[in-house]
Scaffold this motif. Structure first.
Motif, short mmCIF file in Angstrom:
data_model
loop_
_atom_site.label_atom_id
_atom_site.label_comp_id
_atom_site.label_asym_id
_atom_site.label_seq_id
_atom_site.Cartn_x
_atom_site.Cartn_y
_atom_site.Cartn_z
N ALA A 1 44.62 -1.08 38.89
CA ALA A 1 44.69 -1.72 40.21
C ALA A 1 44.36 -0.74 41.33
CB ALA A 1 46.08 -2.32 40.42
N GLY A 2 43.54 -1.19 42.27
CA GLY A 2 43.19 -0.38 43.42
C GLY A 2 42.04 0.59 43.18
N ALA A 3 41.45 0.56 42.00
CA ALA A 3 40.36 1.50 41.67
C ALA A 3 39.23 1.39 42.70
CB ALA A 3 39.83 1.23 40.27
N GLN A 4 38.66 2.54 43.04
CA GLN A 4 37.58 2.58 44.01
C GLN A 4 36.21 2.79 43.37
OE1 GLN A 4 40.16 4.93 44.01
NE2 GLN A 4 41.11 4.99 46.02
N PHE A 5 36.18 3.07 42.08
CA PHE A 5 34.90 3.29 41.40
C PHE A 5 34.95 2.62 40.03
CE2 PHE A 5 32.50 5.58 38.16
CZ PHE A 5 31.22 5.55 38.69
N SER A 6 33.85 1.96 39.69
CA SER A 6 33.69 1.44 38.33
C SER A 6 32.21 1.34 38.03
CB SER A 6 34.37 0.08 38.17
OG SER A 6 33.72 -0.88 38.98
N ASP A 7 31.89 1.51 36.76
CA ASP A 7 30.53 1.25 36.29
C ASP A 7 30.62 0.86 34.83
OD1 ASP A 7 30.79 3.65 34.86
OD2 ASP A 7 29.26 4.71 35.98
N ALA A 8 29.54 0.30 34.33
CA ALA A 8 29.53 -0.13 32.93
C ALA A 8 28.11 -0.03 32.38
CB ALA A 8 30.05 -1.56 32.80
N PHE A 9 28.04 0.32 31.10
CA PHE A 9 26.77 0.41 30.38
C PHE A 9 26.96 -0.26 29.04
CE2 PHE A 9 26.93 3.89 33.34
CZ PHE A 9 25.67 3.90 33.89
N ALA A 10 25.91 -0.88 28.53
CA ALA A 10 26.02 -1.63 27.27
C ALA A 10 24.81 -1.39 26.39
CB ALA A 10 26.16 -3.12 27.56
N ILE A 11 25.04 -1.58 25.10
CA ILE A 11 23.98 -1.49 24.10
C ILE A 11 24.25 -2.57 23.05
CG2 ILE A 11 25.20 0.21 22.67
CD1 ILE A 11 22.44 1.48 22.07
N THR A 12 23.19 -3.13 22.51
CA THR A 12 23.31 -4.08 21.41
C THR A 12 22.93 -3.34 20.14
OG1 THR A 12 22.82 -5.94 22.84
CG2 THR A 12 22.55 -6.30 20.48
N THR A 13 23.80 -3.44 19.14
CA THR A 13 23.59 -2.72 17.89
C THR A 13 23.55 -3.71 16.73
OG1 THR A 13 24.51 -1.04 16.41
CG2 THR A 13 26.08 -2.29 17.71
N HIS A 14 22.92 -3.31 15.66
CA HIS A 14 22.84 -4.17 14.47
C HIS A 14 24.11 -4.11 13.63
CE1 HIS A 14 18.77 -5.11 15.40
NE2 HIS A 14 18.39 -3.85 15.33
N GLN B 1 25.88 -6.99 17.62
CA GLN B 1 27.10 -6.76 18.37
C GLN B 1 26.78 -5.96 19.62
OE1 GLN B 1 30.13 -5.26 15.79
NE2 GLN B 1 31.69 -6.44 16.83
N ARG B 2 27.39 -6.36 20.73
CA ARG B 2 27.20 -5.65 22.00
C ARG B 2 28.42 -4.76 22.22
NH1 ARG B 2 24.98 -7.88 27.59
NH2 ARG B 2 25.77 -6.27 28.96
N VAL B 3 28.14 -3.50 22.55
CA VAL B 3 29.19 -2.53 22.85
C VAL B 3 29.04 -2.16 24.32
CG1 VAL B 3 30.16 -0.26 22.33
CG2 VAL B 3 29.16 -1.64 20.49
N THR B 4 30.11 -2.34 25.08
CA THR B 4 30.09 -2.04 26.51
C THR B 4 31.13 -0.97 26.81
OG1 THR B 4 29.48 -4.33 27.01
CG2 THR B 4 30.30 -3.01 28.84
N ALA B 5 30.70 0.05 27.54
CA ALA B 5 31.60 1.12 27.98
C ALA B 5 31.75 1.00 29.50
CB ALA B 5 31.04 2.48 27.62
#
Length: 158
Positions: free
Chosen positions: A16-29, A117-121
């Motif tokens: 809660a209250g976070a000021q920064f976020s980002d996300a990256f994803a890859i689809t894997t077999h 399958q999609r993996v998101t960080a």
């Protein structure tokens, strides 16, 4: 291919209250991969340049009294790599810790996409003071390279 994506709406409430976020994803077999398995593949072995960056980071932040990756690795808690595990389901793993300058969470989500399958960080950060703001400003470009490199590990282990 690794893509920058919008952080999932439900991840932002994790800190809660976070000021920064980002996300990256890859689809894997890889199929039937749990969030822990994906996380272990991502952080199980780091490229040499990431290890060098982490050692450099530790040398800079230790005199400031901030937590080091080495200290985190040595902590007697459930962790993957040096990241303490805060919560876990088969589809989501939440890692992170709190420090005097900032709190951070790394959220690894796995979800089926057709036969793949999609993996998101997702990274979420709450800064507490000017040290936290300065820190995130300095490391942000490196952070993005490291996360992409971690996700790339999914291609080599699928």
């Amino acid at each position: 291919m690794i893509s920058a994506v919008q952080p999932a709406g439900d991840t932002l409430g994790i800190l809660a209250g976070a000021q920064f976020s980002d996300a990256f994803a890859i689809t894997t077999h890889a199929t039937a991969l749990t969030a822990r398995e994906a996380t272990e593949r991502m952080v199980g072995r780091s490229p040499r340049w990431v290890e060098i960056l982490m050692r450099l980071r530790d040398m800079i932040v230790a005199p400031l009294g901030l937590k080091t990756a080495t200290a985190a690795r040595d902590a007697d808690v459930d962790k993957v790599g040096f990241f303490p595990v805060l919560s876990e389901t088969p589809q989501r793993m939440v890692l992170g810790f709190n420090d005097s300058h900032l709190d951070f969470r790394v959220v690894i989500d796995v979800a089926p996409v057709d036969t793949d399958q999609r993996v998101t960080a997702t990274t979420i950060v709450l800064m507490h003071n000017w040290v936290g703001w300065t820190y995130i400003t300095i490391i942000k470009p490196f952070h993005r390279m490291v996360v992409r490199s971690m996700l790339k590990q999914m291609q080599h282990t699928a």
